[in-house]
Design a protein around this motif. Structure first.
Motif, short mmCIF file in Angstrom:
data_model
loop_
_atom_site.label_atom_id
_atom_site.label_comp_id
_atom_site.label_asym_id
_atom_site.label_seq_id
_atom_site.Cartn_x
_atom_site.Cartn_y
_atom_site.Cartn_z
N GLU A 16 50.00 41.56 95.90
CA GLU A 16 50.75 41.70 97.31
C GLU A 16 51.21 40.60 97.61
O GLU A 16 52.47 40.39 98.43
CB GLU A 16 49.64 42.38 98.01
CG GLU A 16 50.39 42.96 99.49
CD GLU A 16 49.14 43.52 100.20
OE1 GLU A 16 49.23 43.57 101.69
OE2 GLU A 16 48.45 44.32 99.76
N ARG A 17 50.51 39.38 97.35
CA ARG A 17 51.11 38.18 98.01
C ARG A 17 52.15 37.63 97.23
O ARG A 17 53.44 37.32 97.86
CB ARG A 17 50.07 37.13 97.82
CG ARG A 17 49.06 37.16 98.93
CD ARG A 17 48.05 35.78 98.89
NE ARG A 17 47.29 35.64 97.59
CZ ARG A 17 46.31 36.18 97.09
NH1 ARG A 17 45.45 36.89 98.22
NH2 ARG A 17 45.52 35.90 96.32
N ASP A 19 54.39 39.69 95.91
CA ASP A 19 55.55 40.75 96.34
C ASP A 19 56.11 40.29 97.83
O ASP A 19 57.32 40.19 97.80
CB ASP A 19 54.75 42.02 96.43
CG ASP A 19 56.02 42.99 96.82
OD1 ASP A 19 57.03 43.18 95.99
OD2 ASP A 19 55.79 43.65 97.64
N THR A 20 55.27 39.96 98.59
CA THR A 20 55.56 39.51 99.94
C THR A 20 56.42 38.22 99.89
O THR A 20 57.64 37.91 100.50
CB THR A 20 54.33 39.16 100.79
OG1 THR A 20 53.81 40.53 100.75
CG2 THR A 20 54.92 38.69 102.13
N ARG A 21 55.86 37.22 99.09
CA ARG A 21 56.89 35.98 99.07
C ARG A 21 57.95 36.16 98.43
O ARG A 21 59.08 35.56 98.68
CB ARG A 21 55.98 35.08 98.17
CG ARG A 21 56.49 33.63 98.00
CD ARG A 21 55.29 32.62 97.48
NE ARG A 21 55.19 33.07 96.12
CZ ARG A 21 55.67 32.88 94.95
NH1 ARG A 21 57.15 32.39 95.07
NH2 ARG A 21 55.28 33.34 93.88
N SER A 22 58.00 37.00 97.20
CA SER A 22 59.22 37.38 96.39
C SER A 22 60.44 37.88 97.35
O SER A 22 61.77 37.60 97.41
CB SER A 22 58.97 38.23 95.35
OG SER A 22 58.16 37.60 94.37
N LYS A 23 59.93 38.84 98.36
CA LYS A 23 60.87 39.53 99.21
C LYS A 23 61.64 38.43 100.36
O LYS A 23 62.59 38.48 100.59
CB LYS A 23 60.22 40.65 100.00
CG LYS A 23 59.89 41.89 99.08
CD LYS A 23 59.10 42.91 99.80
CE LYS A 23 59.05 44.29 98.54
NZ LYS A 23 58.31 45.41 99.45
N GLN A 24 60.69 37.46 100.85
CA GLN A 24 61.09 36.55 101.55
C GLN A 24 62.02 35.58 100.63
O GLN A 24 63.22 35.53 101.58
CB GLN A 24 59.83 35.68 102.05
CG GLN A 24 58.77 36.31 103.00
CD GLN A 24 57.72 35.56 103.30
OE1 GLN A 24 57.29 34.74 102.46
NE2 GLN A 24 56.95 36.01 104.30
N THR A 27 65.41 37.74 100.83
CA THR A 27 65.93 37.99 101.88
C THR A 27 66.96 36.64 102.19
O THR A 27 68.18 36.99 102.50
CB THR A 27 65.04 38.18 102.89
OG1 THR A 27 64.29 39.42 102.65
CG2 THR A 27 65.38 38.39 104.43
N GLN A 85 64.51 40.61 93.21
CA GLN A 85 63.07 40.40 93.17
C GLN A 85 62.74 40.31 91.58
O GLN A 85 61.81 39.61 91.18
CB GLN A 85 62.54 41.46 93.92
CG GLN A 85 63.06 41.43 95.39
CD GLN A 85 62.12 42.76 96.18
OE1 GLN A 85 61.73 43.65 95.64
NE2 GLN A 85 62.65 42.76 97.34
#
Length: 755
Positions: A16-17, A19-24, A27, A85
């Motif tokens: 999850e971490r 995934d969150t970092r990748s999306k940032q 973006t 991503q």
């Protein structure tokens, strides 16, 4: 909370971490697209190179944005957010899970380009020649945009063509060709003969297939030594035997056993006293067993086809025939004799390496597949790899119906044909996934009898694959394909087909692992398209027979043979889980046997490289045989060094081949150790360590003997009778992988590579 629960929670939190970092990061990359799109090609390419410092990327957002702009300009393909991503997770060394049709090919090419920009040579590893050639051609404009080179290595290429291709920054190649080239390079006697330039990064397509399902498949290099062949007399004798009386076959049809009655019948027909005495056990009995295996377990149009008077083997997990494939160890000859064909010569194993050991040679590995989550344990255990799940670009609209389960194969086939006919009347295109050539041809014949036009894709017409797949999504099309899960090709819907419900995927049976079912399902419902998937199963199917064990099923079929109960569907799922468990057990056990040999081969490779790249050979031989060195002192130093290198490399390679043969024999008989209260794997390791300990010394001793007597001149060395390298070599794969269904699963690729 148990340790197992804690592990999965921790793994999920880490994922999850990531995934969150990748999306940032992605973006921010998308925010840069407008600015970077204003740059010209040369400036954009230079900016990408400037972001790669000492093999690392200093600004991943900008780097991704540049790759995205380049993809738009060169391929007219603008990556979706989820594709960017995926590229980021690949560049960070993960195996990514992306659904079929979500753009893995583009994501892989962007990641490969990214790695190459950091100065790393990338091997994009595919599952077949078709995909290697296709993807290299498709994606070359993107790679070339940055001044990088790209090529494909495929089966029919010459050594010179391969050598040139391997020098490129990005190399697309099937995994078996990568392995075979490595094995051939390990037989060279001069560095100028080397074909393969090693890769820094392996980016693996269909990663779960290559890294898990086939991880323990050995790739083998064999040499031209006359072997014992199955004679016509033995083939005729075995052909007269009756199953059940003279021989028995185990439940999953992987092993065949001669009964006492069968042995007596063979002895009578061959006119010998005993198959098992010293005179016959090592020769005749082996050939009888090979002929029996060929007769009982290897079935025409399932395991092989006969084409133009020659045997052509089918790679069951891919549904294809590779050119010039053959089985090892006399099995090829036994099947050829069974079919009345010209019998091939046998050969000696010179070297081998498992796919797992091959992949572990790369400093970095990443990969992509549609079904990685189910293989997360093996990917972590074998390679230390993480799995990242990439969201779909559009929500899945495919309808996955419950399995239809029937009492017998006959009833299942009738229902399957009826369902295909009913869907066909609506105009909805249909893809039917079968398991072998015979099944695909039977089904096609049944459909044509109903005046339904069918396109068949199997091992007999691989060359037509691209054309068949190109039309498979058109209105009214019915495509019957063997092992579609192993083909890695995308089916696009024609105009107006979405309104009909999209592609309908029908499976003729469950596979032995749910991952292959999901790969077949994934051919429908790409990029938010509608679609349908349904599997037809019978209680006589291979997966059920193999997985049911002693469980008895009490269910009353309806008049058409269907058993439409949740209980029976759960039973089929249970059988599939059992077969998956069997695969894991086989993998774990095989890995234990192969691991030590893989470690020993690393030691051998280091010794070989030292002999090849230094003057160690002439130094060692001169020290051991100074009188002979004195006799040869008048030769040019390089000529003497070259002769010494030839001698020492020959004996090192010869001893390694003998070691492999010995350990193969040990493994075949190791089960007898259990009778003596010994642990088979421990005893195998003890023997392997003991034998390998003496290998290098034996090679040196024999080299000294040859050095003393060989004729050595300025032109070269004559090793003498019995010491020549094979005049020709060939390569093959030997599969321990039961995913392929019944039979041996052994595959081989013969090629005309001359020493």
């Amino acid at each position: 909370m148990g340790a197992f629960d804690w592990f999965w929670k921790a793994l999920g939190a880490q994922s999850e971490r990531n995934d969150t970092r990748s999306k940032q990061v992605v973006t921010r990359a998308e925010d840069l697209l407008s600015e970077l799109s204003a740059l010209d090609d040369a400036t954009l390419a230079q900016r990408a190179r400037a972001l790669a410092v000492d093999g690392e990327i200093t600004d991943k957002s900008e780097f991704l944005a540049i790759l995205s702009v380049a993809a738009t300009r060169t391929l007219d393909m603008t990556p979706f957010t989820v594709q960017s991503q995926a590229v980021l997770r690949l560049l960070e060394g993960d195996v990514i899970q992306m659904a079929t049709g979500e753009g893995k090919t583009l994501a892989g090419a962007m990641a490969a380009t990214g790695f190459a920009l950091t100065g790393k040579r990338v091997h994009v590893i595919t599952v077949n020649n078709y995909l290697a050639g296709r993807d290299a051609e498709w994606m070359s404009p993107l790679v070339s945009f940055f001044g990088l080179s790209v090529a494909a290595v495929t089966e029919k290429m010459s050594a010179d063509e391969r050598r040139e291709a391997y020098l490129c920054d990005v190399v697309y190649a099937p995994v078996n060709e990568i392995g075979f080239d490595l094995l051939r390079d390990n037989q060279i006697t001069d560095r100028s003969q080397q074909v393969q330039a090693p890769g820094d990064v392996a980016l693996v397509d269909e990663a779960d297939s290559v890294l898990v399902d086939e991880a323990l498949v050995p790739l083998v290099l064999a040499g031209s030594v006359a072997g014992s062949q199955s004679t016509g007399e033995i083939t005729a004798a075995v052909g007269a035997l009756k199953e059940g009386r003279h021989f028995t076959v185990d439940g999953d049809r992987r092993n065949v056993f001669l009964t006492d009655s069968g042995a007596a019948e063979i002895e009578r027909r061959l006119g010998i006293d005993s198959l098992y005495d010293g005179e016959h056990a090592g020769n005749v009995l082996v050939r009888v067993n090979l002929a029996l295996h060929a007769r009982a377990l290897l079935i025409r149009d399932i395991h092989y086809i006969v084409d133009d008077g020659k045997l052509a083997l089918i790679d069951a997990s891919r549904g294809r025939v590779a050119d010039l494939q053959r089985w090892p160890d006399g099995l090829q000859a036994a099947v050829e004799a069974k079919e009345g064909l010209t019998v091939s010569d046998g050969g000696r194993i010179l070297d081998q390496i498992t796919l797992q050991a091959l992949m572990s040679r790369y400093p970095a590995i990443c990969g992509m597949t549609g079904t990685a989550v189910e293989a997360v344990n093996q990917l972590r255990e074998f390679y230390g790899l993480r799995v990242s799940v990439i969201d779909r670009n559009r929500e899945l609209a495919r309808i996955d119906e419950d399995d239809l389960v029937y009492a017998g194969v006959a009833e299942k086939n009738v229902a399957l044909v009826e369902r295909i006919a009913a869907i066909h009347e609506t105009g909805q295109p249909i893809l039917v996934g079968t398991h072998d050539v015979a099944e695909s041809e039977y089904l096609a014949e049944a459909l044509r009898a109903r005046d339904i036009e069918v396109a068949v894709l199997n091992a007999k017409n691989d060359e037509e694959e691209a054309g068949i797949i190109a039309h498979a999504g058109e209105r009214g099309r019915v495509t019957v394909s063997t092992q579609m899960a192993g083909r890695g090709t995308d089916i696009r819907l024609a105009d107006g087909v979405a309104e009909l419900g999209g592609l309908a995927v029908l499976g003729t049976s469950r596979h032995r692992t749910a991952r292959l079912d999901n790969q077949l399902r994934g051919r429908a419902g790409r990029q938010g398209d509608p679609g349908l998937s349904i599997f037809f199963v019978s209680l006589e199917d291979d997966v059920v027979v193999t997985g049911r064990g002693d469980i008895a099923v009490s269910a009353q079929p309806e008049e058409d043979g269907q058993i439409p109960t949740r209980k029976i569907r759960e039973f089929v799922e249970h059988c599939q889980r059992v077969t998956e468990g069997q695969l894991l057990t086989i993998h774990a056990q095989t890995w234990k046997y192969n691991k030590l040999l893989a470690d020993q081969r690393i030691i051998l490779d280091e010794r070989r490289a030292a002999l090849l790249d230094t003057d160690r050979a002439v130094q060692e031989l001169s020290a051991r045989a100074p009188e002979r060195a004195a006799e040869l002192a008048g030769l040019p130093p390089e000529a003497l060094a070259h002769a010494a290198r030839q001698i020492m490399l020959f004996h090192l390679d010869d001893e390694w081949a003998e070691h492999l043969a010995l350990m193969d024999d040990v493994r075949e008989s190791i089960h007898l150790r259990a009778i003596a209260k010994e642990t088979p794997i421990d005893e195998y390791h003890r023997i392997a360590v003991r034998e390998f300990k003496d290998l290098a010394q034996r090679a040196v001793d024999k080299s000294v003997d040859t050095f003393r007597i060989a004729r050595i001149t300025a032109e070269g060395v004559e090793l003498g009778e019995g010491l020549a390298r094979p005049s020709a070599t060939w390569t093959y794969m030997v599969s321990d992988n039961p995913l392929s269904g019944g039979g041996s699963g052994a595959l081989a690729t013969m090629e005309s590579f001359f020493s």
